[in-house]
Structure formats: C-alpha cells, structure tokens
Design a protein around this motif. Structure first.
Motif, PDB file in Angstrom:
ATOM      1  N   ILE A  74      19.244  36.191  54.603  1.00 39.04           N
ATOM      2  CA  ILE A  74      19.309  36.222  53.136  1.00 39.04           C
ATOM      3  C   ILE A  74      20.144  37.410  52.680  1.00 39.04           C
ATOM      4  N   LEU A  75      19.967  38.561  53.337  1.00 40.97           N
ATOM      5  CA  LEU A  75      20.742  39.758  52.982  1.00 40.97           C
ATOM      6  C   LEU A  75      22.237  39.504  53.162  1.00 40.97           C
ATOM      7  N   ALA A  76      22.612  38.885  54.263  1.00 40.85           N
ATOM      8  CA  ALA A  76      24.030  38.599  54.502  1.00 40.85           C
ATOM      9  C   ALA A  76      24.572  37.661  53.416  1.00 40.85           C
ATOM     10  N   GLU A  77      23.803  36.620  53.088  1.00 41.74           N
ATOM     11  CA  GLU A  77      24.239  35.683  52.045  1.00 41.74           C
ATOM     12  C   GLU A  77      24.381  36.384  50.700  1.00 41.74           C
ATOM     13  N   ARG A  78      23.370  37.188  50.336  1.00 40.29           N
ATOM     14  CA  ARG A  78      23.394  37.860  49.037  1.00 40.29           C
ATOM     15  C   ARG A  78      24.514  38.892  48.977  1.00 40.29           C
ATOM     16  N   THR A  79      24.733  39.607  50.075  1.00 45.41           N
ATOM     17  CA  THR A  79      25.811  40.601  50.107  1.00 45.41           C
ATOM     18  C   THR A  79      27.152  39.913  49.899  1.00 45.41           C
ATOM     19  N   GLN A  80      27.375  38.801  50.608  1.00 46.71           N
ATOM     20  CA  GLN A  80      28.625  38.052  50.461  1.00 46.71           C
ATOM     21  C   GLN A  80      28.763  37.513  49.042  1.00 46.71           C
ATOM     22  N   TYR A  81      27.677  36.931  48.519  1.00 43.76           N
ATOM     23  CA  TYR A  81      27.713  36.366  47.170  1.00 43.76           C
ATOM     24  C   TYR A  81      28.040  37.448  46.141  1.00 43.76           C
ATOM     25  N   GLU A  82      27.365  38.597  46.266  1.00 41.68           N
ATOM     26  CA  GLU A  82      27.596  39.673  45.300  1.00 41.68           C
ATOM     27  C   GLU A  82      29.012  40.230  45.425  1.00 41.68           C
ATOM     28  N   ALA A  83      29.544  40.301  46.641  1.00 41.66           N
ATOM     29  CA  ALA A  83      30.931  40.757  46.823  1.00 41.66           C
ATOM     30  C   ALA A  83      31.889  39.748  46.185  1.00 41.66           C
ATOM     31  N   ASP A  84      31.609  38.457  46.392  1.00 42.86           N
ATOM     32  CA  ASP A  84      32.444  37.418  45.776  1.00 42.86           C
ATOM     33  C   ASP A  84      32.386  37.505  44.253  1.00 42.86           C
ATOM     34  N   GLN A  85      31.182  37.717  43.721  1.00 42.04           N
ATOM     35  CA  GLN A  85      31.030  37.819  42.266  1.00 42.04           C
ATOM     36  C   GLN A  85      31.761  39.051  41.731  1.00 42.04           C
ATOM     37  N   ALA A  86      31.691  40.148  42.460  1.00 38.27           N
ATOM     38  CA  ALA A  86      32.390  41.361  42.027  1.00 38.27           C
ATOM     39  C   ALA A  86      33.902  41.127  42.035  1.00 38.27           C
ATOM     40  N   GLU A  87      34.379  40.430  43.075  1.00 41.32           N
ATOM     41  CA  GLU A  87      35.816  40.128  43.151  1.00 41.32           C
ATOM     42  C   GLU A  87      36.230  39.206  42.004  1.00 41.32           C
ATOM     43  N   LEU A  88      35.401  38.194  41.732  1.00 41.07           N
ATOM     44  CA  LEU A  88      35.700  37.286  40.616  1.00 41.07           C
ATOM     45  C   LEU A  88      35.707  38.044  39.293  1.00 41.07           C
ATOM     46  N   ALA A  89      34.761  38.937  39.107  1.00 42.67           N
ATOM     47  CA  ALA A  89      34.708  39.722  37.875  1.00 42.67           C
ATOM     48  C   ALA A  89      35.951  40.596  37.749  1.00 42.67           C
ATOM     49  N   GLN A  90      36.380  41.175  38.871  1.00 41.94           N
ATOM     50  CA  GLN A  90      37.578  42.008  38.843  1.00 41.94           C
ATOM     51  C   GLN A  90      38.805  41.149  38.507  1.00 41.94           C
ATOM     52  N   ARG A  91      38.889  39.968  39.125  1.00 37.36           N
ATOM     53  CA  ARG A  91      40.019  39.072  38.829  1.00 37.36           C
ATOM     54  C   ARG A  91      40.008  38.645  37.364  1.00 37.36           C
ATOM     55  N   ARG A  92      38.800  38.335  36.846  1.00 31.27           N
ATOM     56  CA  ARG A  92      38.699  37.949  35.433  1.00 31.27           C
ATOM     57  C   ARG A  92      39.149  39.103  34.546  1.00 31.27           C
ATOM     58  N   ALA A  93      38.717  40.316  34.878  1.00 32.33           N
ATOM     59  CA  ALA A  93      39.091  41.484  34.078  1.00 32.33           C
ATOM     60  C   ALA A  93      40.601  41.695  34.136  1.00 32.33           C
ATOM     61  N   GLU A  94      41.177  41.546  35.337  1.00 34.45           N
ATOM     62  CA  GLU A  94      42.630  41.705  35.467  1.00 34.45           C
ATOM     63  C   GLU A  94      43.359  40.607  34.703  1.00 34.45           C
ATOM     64  N   ALA A  95      42.850  39.365  34.795  1.00 37.76           N
ATOM     65  CA  ALA A  95      43.479  38.254  34.078  1.00 37.76           C
ATOM     66  C   ALA A  95      43.377  38.474  32.567  1.00 37.76           C
ATOM     67  N   GLU A  96      42.238  38.955  32.115  1.00 37.50           N
ATOM     68  CA  GLU A  96      42.054  39.228  30.688  1.00 37.50           C
ATOM     69  C   GLU A  96      42.985  40.354  30.245  1.00 37.50           C
ATOM     70  N   ALA A  97      43.092  41.392  31.070  1.00 38.99           N
ATOM     71  CA  ALA A  97      43.993  42.500  30.735  1.00 38.99           C
ATOM     72  C   ALA A  97      45.439  41.998  30.691  1.00 38.99           C
ATOM     73  N   GLN A  98      45.824  41.151  31.657  1.00 36.34           N
ATOM     74  CA  GLN A  98      47.186  40.598  31.670  1.00 36.34           C
ATOM     75  C   GLN A  98      47.411  39.713  30.443  1.00 36.34           C
ATOM     76  N   ALA A  99      46.415  38.918  30.115  1.00 33.62           N
ATOM     77  CA  ALA A  99      46.539  38.054  28.931  1.00 33.62           C
ATOM     78  C   ALA A  99      46.685  38.906  27.676  1.00 33.62           C
ATOM     79  N   GLN A 100      45.924  39.996  27.604  1.00 31.16           N
ATOM     80  CA  GLN A 100      46.038  40.889  26.451  1.00 31.16           C
ATOM     81  C   GLN A 100      47.427  41.523  26.401  1.00 31.16           C
ATOM     82  N   ARG A 101      47.930  41.952  27.572  1.00 29.73           N
ATOM     83  CA  ARG A 101      49.293  42.523  27.611  1.00 29.73           C
ATOM     84  C   ARG A 101      50.317  41.468  27.185  1.00 29.73           C
TER      85      ARG A 101
END
Length: 179
Positions: free
Chosen positions: A112-139
């Motif tokens: 469960i720890l391995a799954e949750r760690t991977q999931y949370e890393a994926d979510q953090a990466e998605l959040a970072q990509r969304r933030a970068e995409a939003e920043a690019q869209a704003q630019r």
C-alpha cells in the motif's frame, strides 16, 4: 380427636419434607459451586487469556484496513508502529500465528505504501504540469493582449499620421486655392 391430629400431621409432613429437600438441594448446589469454583475461575482466566491473544492478532490485521484512502505518510507511520510490536514468548501458543500475521500485514502495508507513494508522486507531477500549463496559458494570454494592444496602438498611430497627412494636404490645397 386423635385421628384428627394424625391427619393434621400427615398433611404437614409433605411440607416439612419439601422444605428439608429444598434446603438439601440448596446446600448441595452450594457445595457443587464451591467445589467447581477453582475450575470455573481457571476457565474464565483461560478464556480471557486466549481472547487477549486473538484480539491482539486481530488488531495487527486491522492495521491494514482503512476507512478512507490513506496518505503515504500515514501508512509509513503504521508500518513503524507495527514494526515495534514484539513477537516474543508472551504470545504463548499464538506465537507462530502472531508472527505470520505481522509479516503478512507488514507486506500488505508496504505494498500500500508503494502504491500511495507512486500515486502521490504522480499527483504532484500532474499538479506541477497543470501549474506550468496555467502559467504558460497566462503568459500566452498576456502576450496576446500585448500584441493586440500594440496592433491597436500601431493602427491608431497610422490613423493619426494619415489624418495629419490629410490635414496637411488640405491645408496645402487651401493655400494653393487661395493663391
């Protein structure tokens, strides 16, 4: 009269016998209970002892059951707590079962720890990509606004220049027609 007394005595005899029988039964029940008390006490203590071990094993199993999806940090904390559970002779005849359940639960929690760690890393990466995409869209929006504003300013400057040329041409025309 003597027959009446003997009949009264005969009527009272069953009551006396029943009273003595009740008293005898009560004494025998008390004797039975007193004789059996050490065994009863031992049986209750044995049930309590085994229940304690069974409850302890169930508590270990329950560590891998969650109401809601846990965070990786929460799972890591539970693993740390479970690793502290001592599997020793205090488990008595439940030692092997307790050790097996602890190992199985730790394995499940680590999965469960391995799954949750991977999931949370994926979510953090998605959040970072969304933030970068939003920043690019704003630019991009800001650049488009600046481009439109520059084009509008250019058009206005050209219109002013054209208006000035037209005004100068009219003045020249007016001056030529006056002369």
């Amino acid at each position: 009269f003597p027959t009446r007394r003997s009949s009264d005595l005969l009527k009272e005899m069953p009551k006396v016998v029943e009273a003595e029988l009740r008293e005898f039964v009560t004494k025998m029940d008390n004797l039975r209970d007193a004789t059996r008390k050490p065994l009863t006490d031992w049986e209750q203590a044995e049930i309590a002892r085994t229940d304690k071990h069974v409850d302890g094993i169930q508590a270990i199993k329950d560590l891998a059951i969650f109401e809601a999806t846990p965070t990786a940090t929460h799972v890591a904390d539970i693993i740390a707590q479970l690793e502290l559970v001592a599997i020793s002779d205090t488990w008595e005849e439940f030692l092997a079962e307790a050790a097996q359940v602890k190992d199985q639960t730790l394995a499940k929690l680590r999965g469960i720890l391995a799954e949750r760690t991977q999931y949370e890393a994926d979510q953090a990466e998605l959040a970072q990509r969304r933030a970068e995409a939003e920043a690019q869209a704003q630019r991009d929006r800001d650049a488009e606004i600046a481009r439109v504003a520059a084009e509008q300013a250019q058009r206005q400057a050209e219109e002013r220049a054209q208006a000035e040329r037209d005004a100068a041409a009219r003045r020249e025309q007016d001056r030529k027609s006056v002369v």
